[in-house]
Every structure is written in structure tokens, then in C-alpha cells.
Motif scaffolding. Structure first.
Motif, mmCIF file in Angstrom:
data_model
loop_
_atom_site.group_PDB
_atom_site.id
_atom_site.type_symbol
_atom_site.label_atom_id
_atom_site.label_comp_id
_atom_site.label_asym_id
_atom_site.label_seq_id
_atom_site.Cartn_x
_atom_site.Cartn_y
_atom_site.Cartn_z
ATOM 1 N N ARG A 285 -0.612 -13.624 7.319
ATOM 2 C CA ARG A 285 0.621 -14.480 6.763
ATOM 3 C C ARG A 285 1.394 -13.539 5.512
ATOM 4 O O ARG A 285 0.895 -12.891 5.120
ATOM 5 C CB ARG A 285 -0.117 -15.726 6.112
ATOM 6 C CG ARG A 285 -0.748 -16.751 7.207
ATOM 7 C CD ARG A 285 -1.587 -17.798 6.701
ATOM 8 N NE ARG A 285 -2.743 -17.171 5.968
ATOM 9 C CZ ARG A 285 -3.767 -17.010 6.330
ATOM 10 N NH1 ARG A 285 -3.900 -17.545 7.492
ATOM 11 N NH2 ARG A 285 -4.871 -16.750 5.585
ATOM 12 N N LYS A 286 2.649 -14.260 5.333
ATOM 13 C CA LYS A 286 3.349 -13.817 4.486
ATOM 14 C C LYS A 286 3.161 -14.547 2.988
ATOM 15 O O LYS A 286 2.371 -15.589 2.913
ATOM 16 C CB LYS A 286 4.918 -14.228 4.428
ATOM 17 C CG LYS A 286 5.486 -13.316 5.867
ATOM 18 C CD LYS A 286 6.859 -13.560 6.002
ATOM 19 C CE LYS A 286 7.519 -12.823 7.180
ATOM 20 N NZ LYS A 286 9.036 -13.090 7.158
ATOM 21 N N GLY A 287 3.384 -13.679 2.065
ATOM 22 C CA GLY A 287 3.341 -14.370 0.554
ATOM 23 C C GLY A 287 1.753 -14.262 -0.019
ATOM 24 O O GLY A 287 1.759 -14.465 -1.262
ATOM 25 N N GLU A 288 1.165 -13.656 0.490
ATOM 26 C CA GLU A 288 -0.395 -13.452 -0.040
ATOM 27 C C GLU A 288 -0.486 -12.235 -0.480
ATOM 28 O O GLU A 288 -0.048 -11.226 -0.220
ATOM 29 C CB GLU A 288 -1.603 -14.035 1.125
ATOM 30 C CG GLU A 288 -1.256 -15.441 1.666
ATOM 31 C CD GLU A 288 -2.326 -16.021 2.478
ATOM 32 O OE1 GLU A 288 -2.794 -17.080 2.763
ATOM 33 O OE2 GLU A 288 -3.004 -14.704 3.232
ATOM 34 N N LEU A 289 -1.938 -12.061 -1.303
ATOM 35 C CA LEU A 289 -1.910 -10.970 -1.916
ATOM 36 C C LEU A 289 -2.996 -10.078 -1.158
ATOM 37 O O LEU A 289 -4.050 -10.140 -1.213
ATOM 38 C CB LEU A 289 -2.706 -11.266 -3.425
ATOM 39 C CG LEU A 289 -1.901 -12.079 -4.359
ATOM 40 C CD1 LEU A 289 -2.721 -12.212 -5.645
ATOM 41 C CD2 LEU A 289 -0.694 -11.068 -4.795
ATOM 42 N N THR A 290 -2.218 -9.454 -0.261
ATOM 43 C CA THR A 290 -2.595 -8.682 0.786
ATOM 44 C C THR A 290 -2.265 -7.269 0.820
ATOM 45 O O THR A 290 -1.055 -6.932 0.192
ATOM 46 C CB THR A 290 -2.763 -9.246 2.214
ATOM 47 O OG1 THR A 290 -1.461 -9.566 2.406
ATOM 48 C CG2 THR A 290 -3.613 -10.563 2.032
ATOM 49 N N PHE A 291 -2.705 -6.329 1.680
ATOM 50 C CA PHE A 291 -2.246 -5.040 2.047
ATOM 51 C C PHE A 291 -2.117 -4.678 3.691
ATOM 52 O O PHE A 291 -2.520 -5.729 4.256
ATOM 53 C CB PHE A 291 -3.337 -3.867 1.746
ATOM 54 C CG PHE A 291 -3.742 -3.941 0.292
ATOM 55 C CD1 PHE A 291 -2.988 -3.283 -0.696
ATOM 56 C CD2 PHE A 291 -4.887 -4.832 -0.123
ATOM 57 C CE1 PHE A 291 -3.397 -3.377 -2.117
ATOM 58 C CE2 PHE A 291 -5.232 -4.637 -1.598
ATOM 59 C CZ PHE A 291 -4.493 -3.938 -2.525
ATOM 60 N N LYS A 292 -1.501 -3.666 3.864
ATOM 61 C CA LYS A 292 -1.418 -3.297 5.315
ATOM 62 C C LYS A 292 -1.568 -1.757 4.976
ATOM 63 O O LYS A 292 -1.411 -1.149 4.033
ATOM 64 C CB LYS A 292 0.177 -3.263 5.757
ATOM 65 C CG LYS A 292 1.159 -2.635 5.364
ATOM 66 C CD LYS A 292 2.347 -2.722 5.945
ATOM 67 C CE LYS A 292 3.447 -1.531 5.395
ATOM 68 N NZ LYS A 292 3.107 -0.149 5.593
ATOM 69 N N GLY A 293 -2.236 -1.206 6.095
ATOM 70 C CA GLY A 293 -2.530 0.044 6.052
ATOM 71 C C GLY A 293 -3.613 0.476 7.416
ATOM 72 O O GLY A 293 -3.820 -0.444 8.383
ATOM 73 N N ASP A 294 -4.418 1.594 7.099
ATOM 74 C CA ASP A 294 -5.418 1.718 8.101
ATOM 75 C C ASP A 294 -6.520 2.498 7.256
ATOM 76 O O ASP A 294 -6.233 3.137 6.228
ATOM 77 C CB ASP A 294 -4.909 2.898 9.110
ATOM 78 C CG ASP A 294 -4.625 4.075 8.710
ATOM 79 O OD1 ASP A 294 -3.913 4.401 7.872
ATOM 80 O OD2 ASP A 294 -5.038 5.072 9.437
ATOM 81 N N PHE A 295 -7.752 2.907 7.864
ATOM 82 C CA PHE A 295 -8.941 3.463 7.214
ATOM 83 C C PHE A 295 -9.678 4.364 8.629
ATOM 84 O O PHE A 295 -9.671 3.727 9.632
ATOM 85 C CB PHE A 295 -9.594 2.494 6.440
ATOM 86 C CG PHE A 295 -10.501 1.499 7.217
ATOM 87 C CD1 PHE A 295 -11.663 1.721 7.915
ATOM 88 C CD2 PHE A 295 -9.764 0.071 7.049
ATOM 89 C CE1 PHE A 295 -12.141 0.541 8.543
ATOM 90 C CE2 PHE A 295 -10.359 -0.973 7.662
ATOM 91 C CZ PHE A 295 -11.523 -0.871 8.501
#
Length: 827
Positions: A285-295
């Protein structure tokens, strides 16, 4: 955390090339010209890659040379793009839908929580996260090198021609390109720190011993050093939440991650001879304290080998446009994965627009020479109270050449030379002094600071317009002694006021301080349950420019203090103080009268009182700046426990009353993961003995139009009076969690706040009988309370509170509803 305005202004006042071998950037869309968010982008036959942002845009850079770029995403065919040169910028890439996946295609980019191999791997990470890295040993120690750099970004030719840089054009001799965003930038500040870290997992001890610290252009300025270090506090990616700028971001490795992230098993490959899975993640969802990426995660230990995290563009955080994190882990003894490199980058900007200019803040931490199971006694981990070693901040160049884990590049070394040159430019000195004045509130002239400049003007019903002038001695941030003073004049009462104080640090290691002073002024007493004896202190209520109702209940106060303060253990402060004060009404519209002889109707309107006070102030976790007689708190996110005992001494210097007073104060802000911050404040006290109004505990009201901490917004001054009380204030700031779910509100980044405060108190009949003021004593024996809702982060700087009175509604002229506001700079 409040933004340190001085540092950000300095950064905005302000050259170097180190081009990578391969650079690519562009935008990803589908056949319908719709953006493909969070696609995986990487160089072929490598583990170097990024995840595109919400708008399908990406930038990727490597020091190596690659000839093929790969783009993949669930539901689309993987696409390979030939790279015909080292710089391949502004690529327009179109992905085709994968018909083979049409039956199981996931719409709106959301992945399934069932039959998802990525989630199976994630659950195994949870099982092993406390069995990885440093947690596998009873004790550990290692060497740490930390480098923090700030850069002015989005530099173009038009910007370089601005008048502000006239005479300083040499700083633009060279520019660099950021490897994460691809933007040009101008390096303006660098800080290096060498330290040894010791930890004990059995007893939860940790200690960091600094060996050397080096700044470009700012020498031993501890305020900047501490602010920068606190700005980038340490974090653990295995924790459920990662605290950045006082915000709790959900970690992609969190046990609650499946509720806020989509996970895709994208690839598997050898990383440094270890077979690893590659998992791409992005927010649900938008607007939340989150990240994007990979590991990349190992297939047997399920320990993380590499991870990158980029904060969501629409996360509810002020003044920060981008946050990017990279961590790399090396393998010890074939199974133990230890963090060896941690890279953190943020883009501070007034606007989140793509074209807006800002300041990059970059921290690189390197770890080496790990040792394990070397036990130290508990005393080894105790923090020093106030030991300052100036040698740490003035190490030679030979020291840094020896202890750096990796040499500085030519461009990084150039930052030191550039700022040394800048300090000789008069215009830069002027701009630096201006920023210092705006941040500290003092204007420095030689060894004297004039100010605080923001207290120069005030207004109240008795003084009318009030002008104030004052200052303090200032030889440096670590002064062992300091004198302060002011004078003020009210144009309505035609009276001068003044205050003077002094303090000296007698013993450095225990912070033994002798202090004293005298103040003669007009004050709105009774706006705090635990009043301070700061002779230069003055409540906001005393000079609020805008107020509701009658604001004439002010007191003329003559206060003298003499005391000692000591800190035998870090953040445990003990003090003993002798005070003498006289209190009398500031006008005939208010009085503090009490009976000297009620039978013969003998009344006195002035209170003279001598007091001896002993207090304990315990603030575990508090971080401070400075080693001299004055220190500055870095933030307010710590527990505070305060206990004070006061003895009224009748007859000493013609003192009128004998009594005892015991007071307790406790405050703790608690970060509740993704649910915001709950702040609890509790106060209690009791006065033993008969005392007049000026010495009683008045329930603090607030008749100004602005918020005053720990006051009751719907109470007038002196509406309730007590000699024993207990108060509780609960405030929860959701940090925008609720508003982020409402589409038409989401873009405003507002923050919802709710609170309730209440107080119970009594007043003895003996104190009622002593009273002859024009006030009728009333105590909140039925527990007075009020509740409120607030909207914060309005235009990023304003908070609006709406408060309702919960009971005692039948009191004449009582305020059932109140509106209050406040300004502040917060992330």
C-alpha cells in the motif's frame, strides 16, 4: 527528532569526479503505456541491481563494465537490453505481458500469501535470525570505521551562477554523480570516526570507544558531530522495525512484513561462493513507512548476504525525499555471517518533487577484526560521565593513514582542502555566522553571545509591550564556567526587570557544578506542577502575545538561588539548592493575601520564603552534546524520572512558613512499531503544612492560544488549587497511519493525534482558612479531565489541537471547548 536547523542551513550554503564504469537509467512501462512499479533491474551475470520505484523509474551504476541490462517482473516477460556505451541514460523500456502466466497473473502488483516460495524462505529467516551473526557468541568485539558525508545535490550551471556563490566559485571546480540516484552533487562536509566496539550478549551490554574523529571545516564542534551521529542511529535489519529519523519503518525481514510487503522469489546464484536466493519485495500500500528493494539470502543458514532498501517515496516523513540502505555480510567459519559494510543515504529536501534540490547525507560503516568470547567485567561497560579527550578530535594525518580501513578518494580528500579554503572567505564567514544565529538564538560578538534574540519581544496584561535584552559569556562549546544576564522593560507598568546567573564546573569527571543567581521579574506562576528554580527561566504563559479571558493574575517575584549539582553515574543527576523568594501581586487586579491573624483580621500580601531542596533526576538513554558546564540534549525520546523534596524553613531570612513538599515526575515516549508514538506523563505531589496561594500546587491552566506542555487547555489560571495531587497525561501520535488509508488525505501527509489528561487533587481546610486572596479555592476531588484530538504536520510545521472539557461543566464561565496550536520542525 527536531531538525537541527543550523546544520541544514550550513549545508545549503555550499566538487569532485569519480565516474563509474557503467551507468543506466530510465523508465519501465507496459504495452498500454502504464508504469510498471517495482520491477527488478540488474546487470546480467551479476548480483548488482535495483528495484524500480513507484513510477517505474530507476538508476543503476557499477564500477565494473557490463554490456547487458536485465528487467523482470511478475506477469511480464523478462527483457534484456544491450548496453552500447558506458552511459545509457533515460532509457524507455516496454515490458510485454507473459501469456504463459496469464492464468495465475497477479493484478495490481500484489503477490499471494499462499503457495509463495519467497514467504517459505522468509519464515526460515525468522527462525534463524537470533542464531546469526554476533548473536551466536557470548561476547564480541570489533573495529569500526565510519565515514559520513553531506553533498549538495542537483547542481547545474544555473545554480552555480547564483549570486550567493560569488567569490566562492572555486567550489564548483568538479562535480560527481550519485551512484544511487544519478544526480550531480557537490561534496560539502565529511566526518570520519575510528572506534572499538565491545558487546556482551549474556548481559546485554555494549560499549563503543572512540579512537579518533575528524571533521572537514568544523574542527572539534561537538554539536555537529553528535547531531550527525544521532541522525544516522544504528539499526538491525532483522528487527521488526527499523528506526530512522524517529520513525519506525517496517523491516522487509519483519514477522509482520507479509502484511505490508509483496515478496517475489526472483533468482538464485552464487554470491562469494555461497548459493543464495534473491527475493524482491515492495510495499502493498501507499503512504506507509515501508521500503522496496531486494536481498540475497543463503540457502542453508538463511542468513542475509546482501540487502538493499529504498524508502517509499510517499512515506509520511518530512524534509527527506529519499532513503537508501545497503548492507553486505561476509562469512566466518563457513556458517557465521557478519556485517562488514553498511551504507546509508538520505536526500534532505524542502520538497519531494523530482527536480527539487537538496542535500545528500551518506554514511558508510566498515567492520573488521572481529574477536569473540572475550569476557570483560560489568564495570568495563559503564559509560564515562564527562571525560573529554581533545586529542581524539585532533589526530594527525599519519594516524588516519594508519587506521582508515580504506583510503579516501582524491575527491574526498579534496573536501578537507576546500573547506579550509572556504573558512578564509569573508562572505562564507558571514553566512556561517548568520546560520549560527538563527539556529542557536544567540548572536556572537567576540566572547559574548547576545540573546536569546527570540525572547526580545513579549506582551501581557500587566507589562503591556515588553522588550528584553541579554546575553552570556561564550569562549567555546566546552566552557567550564558561564555568566548570563538580561534586563527587560514593560511599557505599561513602566518597570525594569533583570536576571543574572552564573555556574562553574568544579569537577569534570562527576560534573560537579556550583550555580547561583538572582531574578526580579513578573511571572505567571502556577503553569507547571513541578516549577523550576531556574533564575533566568520564564514560562511562555507570562508573555503570550494572544490569550483568552483575564490574563492579569501575574506575580512579582524576587528569586535567589545557590546550589550544587553532581552526576556520579551517567545520566543520574543529584542536586541540592537553597532558594529565597518573595512573592507579591503584580497589580491590584489580583492578590496573594493570607491571614496572619484571622481573629484580628490581620492580612499580609507578600510571601517571603526560604527553601532547601534536594532532587534526583534520572534520564537513562539521554544523549547530550558538550563537555563543559552547559550541555545540549540531542532529542527527547528517553525516560525521565524526577523526585524532589523541599523543606520550607521558617525564620531563615525572615521566611514566613515551615512545611515539607514531595513531588514526583515521570515521562516516557514509547515508539510502538508501526502504530506511532505513545507519550505518558505522570506527576504527583503533596505539601505537608499550611502555606498560602503562592506556595501551593496550582493545577496548570493555559489561556494562551498555543500549546504549553503539561497544561490543561480548558482551564484558566488558578481555576483549581491543591496541596496534594496526581496527574496523568496520555498522548498517542499515529504518525499518519490512519490518514494514509484515505486516498484524498494521503497526499497531505497529515498526522493524527489523540490524547487525554486528568488530575485528582485535594485542598486542606487549614489552607482554605489561611486564604484571603480574591480566589475561592477549589480542588479537583472528582478527577478533572479533558480530551483532545489534533492534526499535526499541517504544511509540515503546524499542529492544531481541539480540546473538550470532560467534567466540572457547571463552573461559571468555564471553557467547554478550546483550540490550541503549535509550530515545530519534525521529521
Amino acid at each position: 527528532m527536531k531538525i537541527h536547523i543550523k546544520f541544514l542551513i550550513i549545508l545549503s550554503l555550499f566538487p569532485f569526479i569519480n565516474w563509474g564504469q557503467t551507468k543506466v537509467s530510465g523508465k519501465i512501462s507496459d504495452n498500454n503505456n502504464l508504469e510498471v512499479s517495482f520491477a527488478s533491474v540488474y546487470f546480467k551475470n551479476s548480483t548488482q541491481g535495483v528495484v524500480a520505484n513507484e513510477y517505474g523509474k530507476f538508476y543503476l551504476e557499477s564500477e565494473k563494465t557490463y554490456d547487458t541490462l536485465v528487467i523482470s517482473f511478475v506477469g511480464y516477460k523478462t527483457k534484456e537490453i544491450p548496453l552500447i556505451s558506458k552511459n545509457n541514460l533515460d532509457l524507455q523500456i516496454v515490458l510485454e505481458e507473459d501469456n504463459l502466466l496469464s492464468e495465475v497473473k497477479i493484478y495490481a502488483g500484489k503477490t499471494s500469501k499462499k503457495n509463495n516460495p519467497a514467504l517459505d524462505i522468509l519464515r526460515k529467516i525468522w527462525e534463524r535470525k537470533r542464531k546469526n551473526g554476533l548473536h551466536m557468541f557470548s561476547q564480541y568485539e570489533y573495529d569500526k570505521y565510519e565515514k559520513i558525508q553531506f553533498d549538495l545535490n542537483s547542481i547545474d550551471s544555473a545554480y552555480q551562477k547564483k549570486k550567493i556563490f560569488k567569490g566562492m566559485e572555486f567550489i564548483f571546480d568538479q562535480v560527481d554523480t550519485n551512484r544511487v540516484t544519478g544526480k550531480t552533487y557537490l561534496p560539502i562536509f565529511i566526518n570520519e570516526n575510528i572506534s572499538q566496539v565491545y558487546g556482551d550478549n549474556e548481559n546485554n551490554y555494549k560499549k563503543e570507544k572512540t579512537l579518533g574523529n575528524k571533521n572537514s571545516g568544523f574542527d572539534t564542534n561537538q554539536h555537529i558531530i553528535a547531531f550527525v551521529k544521532d541522525l544516522y542511529a544504528e539499526y538491525n535489519i532483522y528487527n521488526n522495525y527499523i528506526k530512522i529519523f524517529d520513525k519506525d519503518f517496517v523491516s522487509p525481514l519483519s514477522r509482520t512484513g507479509i502484511n505490508v510487503y509483496n515478496y517475489v522469489l526472483a533468482d538464485s546464484a552464487y554470491v562469494d561462493d555461497k548459493w543464495c536466493y534473491n527475493i524482491v519485495y515492495y510495499p502493498r500500500r501507499k503512504g506507509e513507512l515501508t521500503f522496496k528493494g531486494d536481498f540475497w539470502v543463503n540457502d542453508t543458514t538463511f542468513a542475509i548476504k546482501k540487502i538493499n532498501m529504498e524508502a517509499s517515496k510517499d512515506a509520511n516523513i518530512n524534509w527527506v525525499k529519499d532513503i537508501y540502505i545497503e548492507q553486505e555480510f561476509d562469512v566466518l567459519n563457513d556458517s557465521v555471517f557478519l556485517l562488514t559494510k553498511d551504507y546509508f543515504m538520505s536526500d534532505f529536501a524542502l520538497s519531494k518533487k523530482e527536480t527539487s534540490k537538496g542535500v545528500y547525507g551518506k554514511r558508510t560503516s566498515l567492520y573488521q577484526d572481529h574477536k569473540f568470547n572475550i569476557k570483560h567485567p560489568a564495570e568495563f561497560y559503564q559509560e564515562d560521565v564527562n571525560v573529554y579527550d581533545e586529542d581524539i578530535y585532533t589526530r594527525s594525518d599519519d594516524f588516519w593513514k594508519t587506521y582508515r580501513f580504506e583510503p579516501l578518494s582524491k575527491d574526498e580528500l579534496g573536501i578537507y582542502k576546500m573547506l579550509d579554503t572556504l573558512k578564509t572567505v569573508p562572505k562564507f564567514k558571514l553566512l556561517f555566522d548568520l546560520s549560527s544565529t538563527l539556529a542557536s538564538g544567540y548572536y556572537n560578538v567576540g566572547n559574548f553571545d547576545y540573546g536569546p534574540i527570540f525572547s526580545s519581544f513579549g506582551y501581557n496584561d500587566i507589562e503591556g509591550i515588553r522588550l528584553r535584552a541579554g546575553g552570556r559569556t561564550y569562549f567555546g562549546p566546552n566552557d567550564k564556567w558561564r555568566l548570563e544576564g538580561y534586563t527587560a522593560y514593560g511599557f505599561k507598568d513602566n518597570q525594569f526587570k533583570y536576571g543574572i546567573s552564573g555556574k562553574v564546573l568544579l569537577h569534570n569527571n562527576t560534573r560537579l557544578i556550583l550555580f547561583g543567581g538572582n531574578r526580579r521579574d513578573i511571572e505567571q506562576i502556577g503553569v507547571s506542577l513541578t516549577e523550576t528554580n531556574d533564575v533566568l527561566g520564564r514560562s511562555f504563559a507570562s508573555s503570550s502575545l494572544f490569550a483568552s479571558g483575564d490574563n492579569s493574575k501575574l506575580t512579582s517575584i524576587n528569586l535567589s538561588t545557590l546550589g550544587l549539582e553532581i552526576e556520579p553515574v551517567k545520566n543520574l543527576k543529584l542536586s541540592t539548592t537553597f532558594t529565597y523568594r518573595t512573592l507579591k501581586p503584580a497589580s491590584d487586579r489580583f492578590n496573594l493575601n493570607y491571614y496572619v491573624d484571622k481573629i484580628n483580621n490581620l492580612v499580609k500580601d507578600e510571601t517571603k520564603q526560604s527553601e532547601a531542596e534536594f532532587s534526583i533526576d534520572y534520564t537513562p538513554g539521554k544523549k547530550t552534546v558538550g563537555y563543559g558546564v552547559d550541555r545540549t540534549n540531542i532529542d527527547e525520546k528517553y525516560l525521565r524520572l524526577y523526585l524532589r523534596f523541599t523543606q520550607g524553613m521558617k525564620g531563615v531570612l525572615e521566611s514566613d512558613f515551615k512545611y515539607n513538599k514531595l513531588q514526583f515526575y515521570a515521562r516516557k515516549p514509547l515508539l510502538l512499531g508501526g502504530f506511532g508514538t505513545l507519550t505518558t506523563t505522570f506527576e504527583a505531589g503533596k505539601t505537608f503544612g499550611e502555606v498560602p496561594l503562592g506556595l501551593l500546587s496550582v493545577v496548570p491552566g493555559n489561556q494562551s492560544w498555543f500549546n504549553i506542555e503539561n497544561t490543561f487547555a480548558n482551564l484558566d489560571y488558578y481555576e483549581f488549587v491543591t496541596n496534594e495531587y496526581a496527574s496523568l497525561h496520555l498522548e498517542h501520535n499515529f504518525g499518519g497511519r490512519l490518514f494514509s488509508r484515505i486516498p484524498w488525505l494521503r497526499d497531505f501527509n497529515l498526522r493524527e493525534i489523540v490524547g487525554i489528561r486528568g488530575i485528582y487533587g485535594t485542598i486542606s481546610q487549614e489552607n482554605i482558612d489561611l486564604n484571603d486572596s480574591n480566589l475561592i479555592y477549589k480542588a479537583p476531588e472528582d478527577v478533572y479531565y479533558e480530551y483532545y484530538v489534533a492534526v499535526g504536520n499541517i504544511f509540515k510545521v503546524f499542529r492544531l489541537d481541539l480540546s473538550w472539557r470532560g467534567n466540572y461543566l457547571d463552573i461559571p464561565d468555564s471553557r467547554k471547548f478550546a483550540v490550541r496550536g503549535s509550530f515545530g520542525f519534525y521529521f
